[in-house]
Design a protein around this motif. Sequence first.
Motif, mmCIF file in Angstrom:
data_model
loop_
_atom_site.group_PDB
_atom_site.id
_atom_site.type_symbol
_atom_site.label_atom_id
_atom_site.label_comp_id
_atom_site.label_asym_id
_atom_site.label_seq_id
_atom_site.Cartn_x
_atom_site.Cartn_y
_atom_site.Cartn_z
ATOM 1 N N LYS A 41 34.879 25.437 -27.698
ATOM 2 C CA LYS A 41 33.435 25.463 -27.975
ATOM 3 C C LYS A 41 32.696 24.707 -26.879
ATOM 4 O O LYS A 41 33.114 23.611 -26.492
ATOM 5 C CB LYS A 41 33.137 24.760 -29.299
ATOM 6 N N ILE A 42 31.585 25.280 -26.445
ATOM 7 C CA ILE A 42 30.752 24.622 -25.441
ATOM 8 C C ILE A 42 29.353 24.497 -26.025
ATOM 9 O O ILE A 42 28.676 25.504 -26.264
ATOM 10 C CB ILE A 42 30.734 25.445 -24.141
ATOM 11 N N ARG A 43 28.979 23.250 -26.319
ATOM 12 C CA ARG A 43 27.690 23.026 -26.986
ATOM 13 C C ARG A 43 26.722 22.353 -26.023
ATOM 14 O O ARG A 43 27.057 21.360 -25.364
ATOM 15 C CB ARG A 43 27.902 22.122 -28.217
ATOM 16 N N TRP A 44 25.498 22.917 -25.929
ATOM 17 C CA TRP A 44 24.471 22.336 -25.050
ATOM 18 C C TRP A 44 23.697 21.265 -25.809
ATOM 19 O O TRP A 44 23.182 21.537 -26.898
ATOM 20 C CB TRP A 44 23.512 23.432 -24.565
ATOM 21 N N LEU A 45 23.608 20.075 -25.217
ATOM 22 C CA LEU A 45 22.821 18.996 -25.832
ATOM 23 C C LEU A 45 21.547 18.728 -25.029
ATOM 24 O O LEU A 45 20.987 17.644 -25.065
ATOM 25 C CB LEU A 45 23.664 17.724 -25.970
ATOM 26 N N GLY A 46 21.076 19.742 -24.326
ATOM 27 C CA GLY A 46 19.845 19.632 -23.550
ATOM 28 C C GLY A 46 20.112 19.151 -22.133
ATOM 29 O O GLY A 46 21.114 18.484 -21.850
ATOM 30 N N HIS A 47 19.220 19.506 -21.215
ATOM 31 C CA HIS A 47 19.285 19.135 -19.792
ATOM 32 C C HIS A 47 20.636 19.537 -19.194
ATOM 33 O O HIS A 47 20.971 20.716 -19.201
ATOM 34 C CB HIS A 47 18.950 17.650 -19.627
ATOM 35 N N ALA A 48 21.435 18.573 -18.695
ATOM 36 C CA ALA A 48 22.736 18.941 -18.115
ATOM 37 C C ALA A 48 23.886 18.481 -19.000
ATOM 38 O O ALA A 48 25.035 18.405 -18.565
ATOM 39 C CB ALA A 48 22.878 18.333 -16.720
ATOM 40 N N CYS A 49 23.582 18.160 -20.246
ATOM 41 C CA CYS A 49 24.591 17.579 -21.147
ATOM 42 C C CYS A 49 25.276 18.648 -22.001
ATOM 43 O O CYS A 49 24.610 19.410 -22.715
ATOM 44 C CB CYS A 49 23.940 16.541 -22.050
ATOM 45 N N PHE A 50 26.605 18.689 -21.922
ATOM 46 C CA PHE A 50 27.396 19.629 -22.720
ATOM 47 C C PHE A 50 28.561 18.897 -23.382
ATOM 48 O O PHE A 50 29.152 17.995 -22.796
ATOM 49 C CB PHE A 50 27.973 20.740 -21.835
ATOM 50 N N LEU A 51 28.871 19.356 -24.589
ATOM 51 C CA LEU A 51 30.088 18.931 -25.271
ATOM 52 C C LEU A 51 31.078 20.074 -25.119
ATOM 53 O O LEU A 51 30.756 21.219 -25.449
ATOM 54 C CB LEU A 51 29.819 18.769 -26.759
ATOM 55 N N GLU A 70 32.866 34.688 -16.347
ATOM 56 C CA GLU A 70 32.624 35.684 -17.412
ATOM 57 C C GLU A 70 31.286 35.399 -18.091
ATOM 58 O O GLU A 70 30.555 36.306 -18.464
ATOM 59 C CB GLU A 70 33.739 35.607 -18.461
ATOM 60 N N ILE A 71 31.015 34.108 -18.283
ATOM 61 C CA ILE A 71 29.779 33.685 -18.958
ATOM 62 C C ILE A 71 29.071 32.646 -18.097
ATOM 63 O O ILE A 71 29.719 31.725 -17.583
ATOM 64 C CB ILE A 71 30.106 33.077 -20.343
ATOM 65 N N ALA A 72 27.758 32.811 -17.928
ATOM 66 C CA ALA A 72 26.955 31.785 -17.257
ATOM 67 C C ALA A 72 25.923 31.265 -18.247
ATOM 68 O O ALA A 72 25.305 32.045 -18.985
ATOM 69 C CB ALA A 72 26.266 32.361 -16.025
ATOM 70 N N ILE A 73 25.778 29.939 -18.297
ATOM 71 C CA ILE A 73 24.819 29.308 -19.214
ATOM 72 C C ILE A 73 23.832 28.497 -18.375
ATOM 73 O O ILE A 73 24.247 27.598 -17.629
ATOM 74 C CB ILE A 73 25.547 28.382 -20.218
ATOM 75 N N PRO A 74 22.526 28.811 -18.462
ATOM 76 C CA PRO A 74 21.548 28.041 -17.683
ATOM 77 C C PRO A 74 21.330 26.643 -18.255
ATOM 78 O O PRO A 74 21.424 26.440 -19.471
ATOM 79 C CB PRO A 74 20.272 28.883 -17.787
ATOM 80 N N MET A 75 21.068 25.687 -17.356
ATOM 81 C CA MET A 75 20.804 24.297 -17.769
ATOM 82 C C MET A 75 19.806 23.675 -16.800
ATOM 83 O O MET A 75 19.374 24.310 -15.839
ATOM 84 C CB MET A 75 22.107 23.484 -17.782
ATOM 85 N N HIS A 76 19.449 22.402 -17.063
ATOM 86 C CA HIS A 76 18.571 21.637 -16.158
ATOM 87 C C HIS A 76 17.247 22.373 -15.905
ATOM 88 O O HIS A 76 16.822 22.540 -14.768
ATOM 89 C CB HIS A 76 19.306 21.354 -14.832
ATOM 90 N N TYR A 77 16.628 22.816 -17.008
ATOM 91 C CA TYR A 77 15.297 23.440 -16.899
ATOM 92 C C TYR A 77 14.505 23.113 -18.173
ATOM 93 O O TYR A 77 15.085 22.824 -19.228
ATOM 94 C CB TYR A 77 15.407 24.967 -16.726
ATOM 95 N N ASN A 78 13.156 23.102 -18.012
ATOM 96 C CA ASN A 78 12.214 22.916 -19.128
ATOM 97 C C ASN A 78 12.314 21.564 -19.854
ATOM 98 O O ASN A 78 11.688 21.399 -20.891
ATOM 99 C CB ASN A 78 12.340 24.049 -20.159
ATOM 100 N N GLU A 102 22.822 24.363 -29.742
ATOM 101 C CA GLU A 102 23.605 25.595 -29.966
ATOM 102 C C GLU A 102 24.873 25.598 -29.095
ATOM 103 O O GLU A 102 24.945 24.907 -28.094
ATOM 104 C CB GLU A 102 22.755 26.829 -29.629
ATOM 105 N N HIS A 103 25.838 26.436 -29.504
ATOM 106 C CA HIS A 103 27.080 26.511 -28.742
ATOM 107 C C HIS A 103 27.569 27.945 -28.560
ATOM 108 O O HIS A 103 27.114 28.849 -29.275
ATOM 109 C CB HIS A 103 28.169 25.680 -29.424
ATOM 110 N N VAL A 104 28.471 28.140 -27.610
ATOM 111 C CA VAL A 104 29.225 29.390 -27.505
ATOM 112 C C VAL A 104 30.686 29.055 -27.753
ATOM 113 O O VAL A 104 31.129 27.932 -27.495
ATOM 114 C CB VAL A 104 29.136 30.067 -26.118
ATOM 115 N N GLU A 105 31.419 30.051 -28.219
ATOM 116 C CA GLU A 105 32.843 29.861 -28.411
ATOM 117 C C GLU A 105 33.568 30.915 -27.577
ATOM 118 O O GLU A 105 33.197 32.094 -27.603
ATOM 119 C CB GLU A 105 33.175 30.007 -29.904
#
Length: 228
Positions: free
Chosen positions: A2-12, A184-192, A224-227
């Motif tokens: 699981k890859i969970r975004w915690l805002g900005h450049a932070c991921f779990l 395979e998957i790209a997730i945008p970060m460090h915006y808004n 939110e996260h992706v698996e």
Amino acid sequence: MKIRWLGHACFLVENKRKIIIDPFLTGNPLAPVKPSDVGVDAVLVTHGHGDHLGDAVEIARNNDCPVVAIHELSRILGEQGIEAVGMNIGGTATVSDVAVTMVKAFHSADYEGERGIISAGDPAGFVVEMDGKRVYHCGDTDVFLDMELIGELYSPNVMLVPIGGWYTMGVKEAVKAVELVKPEIAIPMHYNTFPVIEADPEEFKKEAENRVEGVRVVILKPGEHVEI
Ligand code: NI
Ligand code: MN
């Protein structure tokens, strides 16, 4: 995984183990959790800027877990009584049973603390491998041609890409970065997070999916996260 975004450049990133990358939670208006809510086996920090180092020391203390950073930054963090694991670009370290490879980033870095603003080694990105799946966190960076090598050497399944501009690449450069790495998957970060890094993730998705065969762009909201 699981890859969970915690805002900005932070991921779990979690599976049997749980790691957090660039835990900027305090002071981030979009962060969905507090540092005291975070339970992890390791903290990874791409560079010393406050919006990446964030709450790393507090989280490491709370969890009695190591912080991984480039050698110079790890020495600064080690002075604060936590376990700091120093490494360098091109190397792979095994931390809490997770293989962490440090890769280049084209950016700058410093550290602000009791001694004022001091230099803190080069900025970096990470490729994290857990149970056969790999995630490439670009850190703060512009696009650079060697991203093609990162794609070739580590075949990341998922790429976490800054798109906000001003301090990092913007949408145009980020699309090129995805084209070089071919995840395979790209997730945008460090915006808004702040007004100067406003960007449209839908534009990034449209352009990247048009231009790069086989890539899927997943736009997450903080929390939110992706698996995979
Ligand atoms: Ni930075
Ligand atoms: Mn940043």
